[in-house]
Design an enzyme around this catalytic site. Structure first.
Site, PDB file in Angstrom:
ATOM      1  N   ARG A 173      -9.590  -3.148   1.945  1.00 26.70           N
ATOM      2  CA  ARG A 173     -10.315  -2.020   2.522  1.00 26.70           C
ATOM      3  C   ARG A 173     -11.728  -1.860   1.972  1.00 26.70           C
ATOM      4  NH1 ARG A 173      -4.897  -0.942   2.658  1.00 26.70           N
ATOM      5  NH2 ARG A 173      -4.877   0.002   0.602  1.00 26.70           N
TER       6      ARG A 173
ATOM      7  N   GLU B 208       1.706  -0.195 -10.752  1.00 29.95           N
ATOM      8  CA  GLU B 208       2.835   0.663 -11.088  1.00 29.95           C
ATOM      9  C   GLU B 208       4.159  -0.106 -11.051  1.00 29.95           C
ATOM     10  OE1 GLU B 208       2.548   4.624  -8.939  1.00 29.95           O
ATOM     11  OE2 GLU B 208       0.983   3.445  -7.951  1.00 29.95           O
TER      12      GLU B 208
END
Length: 191
Positions: free
Chosen positions: A72, A109
């Site tokens: 992005r 994560e």
């Protein structure tokens, strides 16, 4: 630092940008509130305003490199680079760039990932900004900073459209200034 803290408080463009971002609950897994910028890209004015705010910020900073984080960051970076007279350098996931690359691994994560950049894309001493759509924990942007610094570039700032709660209050990331257009509390447009 958020744009609203840096002279853009009350700027109607920020509200329009916030409203153009769709929040998709429970994507890609339960509990995640996905910040979808594809709706921002569909809104010509909000998309242009997003690019314009970044261009206004970086136009007079003698930036020669706009490094965009896959994927992005590729949507905003080239337009910013063209407008300020800089080159665009893509920072890609592994095995997407032909030729010689350098790599930088980072922790997510739920695992690890890696960014790569062409050797020679950035020269020692060049002034760079790093652009992405969103910053959460800062792991990806920190890896991007390390990658550029290994090539002896001077990273001036990291810039994102959206900053998630994990970065609320942070003004620096990996020792570099962090510039964010909108914060999560402004993203209340659930569709």
């Amino acid at each position: 630092m958020f744009a609203a803290e840096n002279g853009l408080k009350g700027d109607p463009r920020l509200q329009a940008i916030s409203q153009a971002i769709r929040v998709v609950p429970h994507f890609p897994k339960p509990g995640i509130m996905f910040q979808d910028i594809t709706t921002l890209l569909l809104d010509h004015k909000a998309f242009k305003d997003t690019v314009d705010i970044f261009v206004d910020r970086y136009r007079d900073m003698d930036i020669s490199v706009v490094a965009g984080v896959e994927a992005r960051g590729f949507m905003f970076g080239p337009s910013i680079a063209l407008a300020i007279g800089a080159k665009f350098v893509p920072l890609r996931k592994p095995k997407k760039l032909p030729g010689e690359v350098i790599s930088e691994a980072y922790v997510l994560e739920y695992g690890t990932d890696c960014l790569e950049m062409h050797v020679g894309a950035v020269q020692p001493g060049e002034r760079a900004i790093i652009i992405d759509d969103l910053v959460a924990t800062g792991g990806t942007l920190s890896a991007a900073v390390r990658l550029l610094e290994r090539m002896e570039a001077q990273v001036v700032e990291c810039a994102c459209v959206i900053g998630l709660p994990e970065v609320k209050g942070q003004r620096r990331l990996n020792g570099k200034p962090l510039y964010i257009l909108v914060e999560p509390s402004q993203l209340d447009n659930y569709r």
